[in-house]
Design a protein around this motif. Structure first.
Motif, PDB file in Angstrom:
ATOM      1  N   ILE A  87      -0.595   2.033  -3.672  1.00 28.92           N
ATOM      2  CA  ILE A  87      -1.492   2.210  -3.446  1.00 28.92           C
ATOM      3  C   ILE A  87      -2.244   3.638  -3.506  1.00 28.92           C
ATOM      4  CG2 ILE A  87      -4.319   1.621  -2.142  1.00 28.92           C
ATOM      5  CD1 ILE A  87      -3.455  -1.414  -2.291  1.00 28.92           C
ATOM      6  N   ALA A  88      -1.216   4.287  -1.958  1.00 29.55           N
ATOM      7  CA  ALA A  88      -1.104   5.418  -2.061  1.00 29.55           C
ATOM      8  C   ALA A  88      -1.113   6.606  -3.318  1.00 29.55           C
ATOM      9  CB  ALA A  88      -0.714   5.626  -0.182  1.00 29.55           C
ATOM     10  N   ARG A  89      -2.253   6.773  -2.663  1.00 31.89           N
ATOM     11  CA  ARG A  89      -1.476   8.037  -4.286  1.00 31.89           C
ATOM     12  C   ARG A  89      -1.954   9.442  -4.035  1.00 31.89           C
ATOM     13  NH1 ARG A  89      -1.998   4.072  -8.660  1.00 31.89           N
ATOM     14  NH2 ARG A  89       0.257   3.288  -8.585  1.00 31.89           N
TER      15      ARG A  89
ATOM     16  N   PRO B 215       0.566  -0.936   0.013  1.00 37.17           N
ATOM     17  CA  PRO B 215       0.041  -0.017  -0.190  1.00 37.17           C
ATOM     18  C   PRO B 215       0.941   1.555  -0.224  1.00 37.17           C
ATOM     19  CG  PRO B 215      -0.045  -0.997   2.095  1.00 37.17           C
ATOM     20  CD  PRO B 215       0.980  -2.017   0.999  1.00 37.17           C
ATOM     21  N   LEU B 216       2.129   1.662   0.480  1.00 40.98           N
ATOM     22  CA  LEU B 216       3.055   2.467   1.022  1.00 40.98           C
ATOM     23  C   LEU B 216       3.413   2.848  -0.706  1.00 40.98           C
ATOM     24  CD1 LEU B 216       5.048   1.639   3.792  1.00 40.98           C
ATOM     25  CD2 LEU B 216       3.470   3.771   3.851  1.00 40.98           C
TER      26      LEU B 216
END
Ligand SMILES: [Cu+2]
Lengths: 191, 118, 558
Positions: free
Chosen positions: A189-191, A185-186
């Protein structure tokens, strides 16, 4: 030095020495990855513009790799179960499957990085990419080390020797898996 | 002392299946288009997955209790590190100071869409 | 290593270079550390001469250029902390004492232990080789702050800077390998009957220090990789112009760097505890108090790091938090010294050389601690920061740790390590000569620092205010005292080498101590114990009422 020292065979702390050392290795690894990821997270939170760089990562490749690692973790724990029941040959088979999973992970990673580098995103292309390559690269080194050690331990296990090591390399492998569970996720996914 | 994990092997394949389902949910998060939901799904699920792996595959639940404490203390110290450093690195201004270089980087990034090439 | 007559034996390499025996590995660490101490001392001699007699020929070196001066001070600090204090206090004493004192035959993982030394040796080679490369050894200070350290154009030692980072990283890996071994061996390898509170304080301290090291160094290992990438691969982790932040390095460095002080302090305190109990012939006052205090220090030392950055641009509100935690940490440390003094009270004190060193440790460290208060409080630190006051304060903590406590330990365990006694007269001459000159070196620096001498200055001639003769005389006094200090160390080296062959033979327990290492022959044979011992009591049962002898070894049933 063929026989082990008495110090190795004692267990005053109540758990086998091999497992004890595994936990301490993991504790010190938490600090290496923890320091790196904490640095990344605070930069990322301070630099919303990095999201534009992060948008170029391949979420599906990351997801596939997560699946590969999760599955290899399943094999690792099944190897441990086999070792617990004294079946060294079965444990060795599962360990080799785990190693195969690790190798697959690295191949996918190599494929992914080739694409990104060809698209012009290299280590020095920007803050996000620097952390991206450094964090995933450090994790990849751990995968590689795990695969190599696992193949050695599998060879021992096939001869029904040192079966206690199967559990320990498994614990280490699950730890490497957990690091990726957070990297996914780091970085993807996180954007 | 005998290894406490000896008699205790849960249904590993089932746990693996749960992990894979969780993974799929977290990948589908961005499709909702709701940023906070996506982040919550991504990191919430990561925590749950890590917990499941640590508990069932690493057997922290039946390991000596202090191992869990060791891991918790390690994570807590990382939180301490973050708390001590983030006010200087994450923030770009504070009491009697501001980080102009970082502010400029954010601004320049906000204008230029796309990756920062050299 | 000593020129023993073992050359002809086929086992020479196995015995001295590729041994897995914890005692031999301890000796390897000890002698490597001592050689590095000679190098670090030589560097100090050269730059102190430059400060006392600017731009003149330094005998044995030549004229010091400004760039070389930077390299000299950087390497002096680096070597003394990472290649002297750490290997001697942690690795040499830890390797020698842990298996012997907890009653087992070796470390839990002897081959990993050997690998630890080999990696350490490699790190020393890389570091020393950096003196020979283009531009010379790293000159960006032992704290290696970017951007100075990140760009060769700034530090003028581009190759040396990267070699410095690689060497430090290798050294960390070596101590991680060795340290995990220490912790695991102590946890699992204890003799039957040795409960948590029967472990000698020095072993506790070494293990606590090791865990502290393992936990604090991880972020810096990651940070070092990032800095190396900044130097070599064009990243901008610490470059504010490219989204990075130089403050991040400072935080990562001091998150390790401050605990590092306690990583070496705790073993030193442990050595002093052993010596004080034995030579006061009295039960150590408050074993559990010492231990719990050490735990308090352990916890607090993780939350004080930013007191090194009060003037570096951290948020003043955070500076307040770190001021408070820093002042708090002096409480447990003061308590520990009080407990040691309480052990002395009413004891029948024998002032042998180890005891003199142990007492000197308490006195001198006290000065280090008290002067630290001015630096821990952010208000006064703004004035004192980066002056020679800091240098003097630092050396009043580190010399007691890495020199005085080490001499206490070396003179105390020398009979066990080498099977001979050191000469007491030479020992006392060495003691008084070192202690007096040590104070004469550093007291003037408190004064020059208070008068505004900034550290890391090549020559004060350009600063009218600092070039006054009054201040220059103090610098000369400090340098001359250093020369005398170094001369007195030759007495120790002579005593050390001479006693190896000609010292009085040591019996198993020359000091009449209780801990397990004194129950085996001096030096201990391979495997340590002919019969593995069982432990019946704590390590400090001296002068027990109703017993004929005034000591009561841990392994004696009654
Ligand atoms: Cu400090």
């Amino acid at each position: 030095m063929s026989s082990k020292p008495i110090a190795t065979s004692r267990s005053a702390a109540g758990l086998p020495t091999a497992r004890l050392v595994t936990w301490w290795v993991i504790a010190s690894e938490i600090f290496i990855f923890g320091g790196l990821l904490a640095s990344y997270v605070m930069h990322r939170l301070g630099h919303p513009e990095w999201a534009a760089q992060a948008a170029h990562t391949h979420t599906w490749a990351g997801a596939l790799n997560t699946f590969v690692l999760l599955t290899s973790s399943l094999f690792a724990v099944l190897a441990h179960k086999a070792a617990d029941s004294g079946d060294g040959a079965r444990a060795a088979r599962f360990l080799r499957l785990t190693a195969l999973g690790g190798t697959t992970f690295l191949c996918i990673k190599a494929f992914e990085w080739t694409h990104e580098i060809e698209a012009g995103f290299v280590l020095s292309s920007g803050g996000f990419w620097s952390f991206y390559y450094t964090a995933a690269g450090l994790h990849g080194l751990h995968v590689l080390a795990g695969v190599i050690i696992m193949l050695f331990f599998a060879a021992d296990a096939a001869r029904n020797e040192e079966l206690q090591r199967v559990e320990c390399i498994g614990i280490y492998w699950h730890f490497v898996d957990i690091i990726w569970i957070f990297l996914f996720p780091l970085l993807y996914i996180a954007r | 002392m005998s290894s406490p994990t000896h008699a205790h092997h849960p249904a590993y394949v089932k746990i693996w299946a749960v992990l894979v389902v969780l993974l799929m949910v977290s990948v589908l998060g961005p499709l909702t288009g709701i940023r906070w939901l996506m982040l919550l799904l991504a990191f919430g699920i990561a925590v749950v997955k890590a917990y499941l792996v640590a508990k069932n595959f690493m057997h922290v639940n039946i390991e000596q209790r202090w191992i869990a404490y060791l891991l918790i203390v390690s994570l807590a110290l990382i939180v301490v590190l973050f708390a001590g450093v983030a006010p200087d690195v994450m923030k770009h201004r504070g009491l009697h100071w501001e980080n102009r270089a970082a502010q400029q980087a954010v601004e320049a990034g906000a204008h230029a869409a796309g990756p920062a090439h050299e | 290593m000593s020129a023993e007559a073992h050359h002809a034996e086929p086992g020479f390499f196995r015995k001295y270079l590729f041994s897995t025996d914890h005692k031999m590995i301890a000796m390897q660490y000890l002698f490597t550390g001592m050689i590095m101490a000679v190098i670090g001392g030589y560097l100090a001699y050269v730059f102190r001469m430059q400060l006392a007699y600017p731009s003149q020929q330094v005998p044995g070196y030549g004229v010091v250029s400004p760039n070389e001066y930077n390299s000299l001070v950087t390497m002096h600090g680096t070597i003394m902390i990472f290649w002297v204090a750490m290997p001697v206090l942690l690795a040499a004493f830890g390797n020698f004492l842990i298996p012997l004192m907890i009653g087992c035959d070796d470390m839990a993982f002897p081959r990993i232990n050997r690998l630890s030394y080999q990696v350490f040796f490699l790190s020393a080679v890389v570091l020393l080789a950096s003196f020979l490369v283009q531009g010379g050894a790293f000159g960006g200070a032992w704290t290696s702050y970017p951007p100075l350290s990140a760009k060769g154009a700034y530090n003028l030692t581009p190759v040396g800077a990267s070699m410095w980072l690689v060497a430090v990283a290798l050294e960390f890996v070596a101590f991680l390998l060795g340290g995990i071994n220490f912790v695991v061996t102590t946890m699992n390898g204890r003799a039957p009957g040795m409960k948590m509170y029967d472990i000698p304080i020095v072993v506790w301290m070494i293990v606590l220090a090791t865990i502290m090291f393992m936990f604090s160094v991880g972020p810096l290992i990651a940070g070092a990789v990032m800095l190396l990438f900044d130097q070599l691969l064009g990243t901008g982790f610490y470059d504010p112009g490219r989204g990075g932040d130089p403050l991040l390095w400072q935080h990562l460095f001091w998150f390790f760097g401050h605990p590092e002080v306690y990583v070496v302090l705790l073993p030193a305190l442990g050595i002093v505890a052993e010596v004080v109990a034995v030579f006061a012939r009295k039960k150590l006052f408050g074993y559990k108090t010492i231990l719990h205090t050490a735990w308090a220090v352990w916890v607090l030392s993780f939350v004080v790091w930013a007191h090194h950055q009060f003037v570096a641009g951290i948020d003043p509100r955070m500076a307040n938090v770190f001021s408070i935690t820093t002042l708090l940490i002096s409480i447990p440390l003061a308590e520990m010294v009080f407990v040691y003094i309480a052990t002395l009270y009413g004891g029948s004190i024998r002032l042998a050389t180890p005891m003199l060193w142990a007492l000197a440790f308490m006195a001198e460290f006290l000065i280090g601690g008290v002067t630290g208060i001015f630096l821990g409080a952010s208000g006064t630190d703004i004035y004192f920061h980066d002056t020679y006051f800091v240098v003097a304060h630092f050396h009043y903590t580190f010399v007691p740790i890495a020199i005085i406590a080490v001499f206490a330990g070396l003179t105390y365990w020398y009979p066990k390590m080498f099977g001979r006694m050191l000469n007491e007269t030479l020992g006392k001459i060495h003691f008084w000569g070192s202690i007096i000159t040590f104070n004469v070196i550093f007291i003037p620096l408190f004064i020059t620092g208070t008068a505004g001498d900034q550290r890391r200055i090549y020559s004060y001639a350009q600063f009218a205010e600092q070039a006054r003769p009054a201040l220059q005389h103090l610098r000369v006094v400090s340098t001359l005292a250093l020369l005398v200090f170094i001369a007195f160390q030759l007495i120790f080296v002579f005593n050390f080498l001479w006693s190896l062959r000609h010292g009085q033979r040591a019996e198993a327990n020359p000091w009449m101590a209780n801990t397990l290492e004194w129950t085996v022959p001096s030096p201990p044979p391979h495997g340590n114990f002919a019969d593995m011992p069982t432990v019946y009591r704590g390590p400090y049962e001296y002068a027990t009422p109703g017993r004929r002898e005034d000591f009561w070894p841990q392994n004696v049933p009654n």
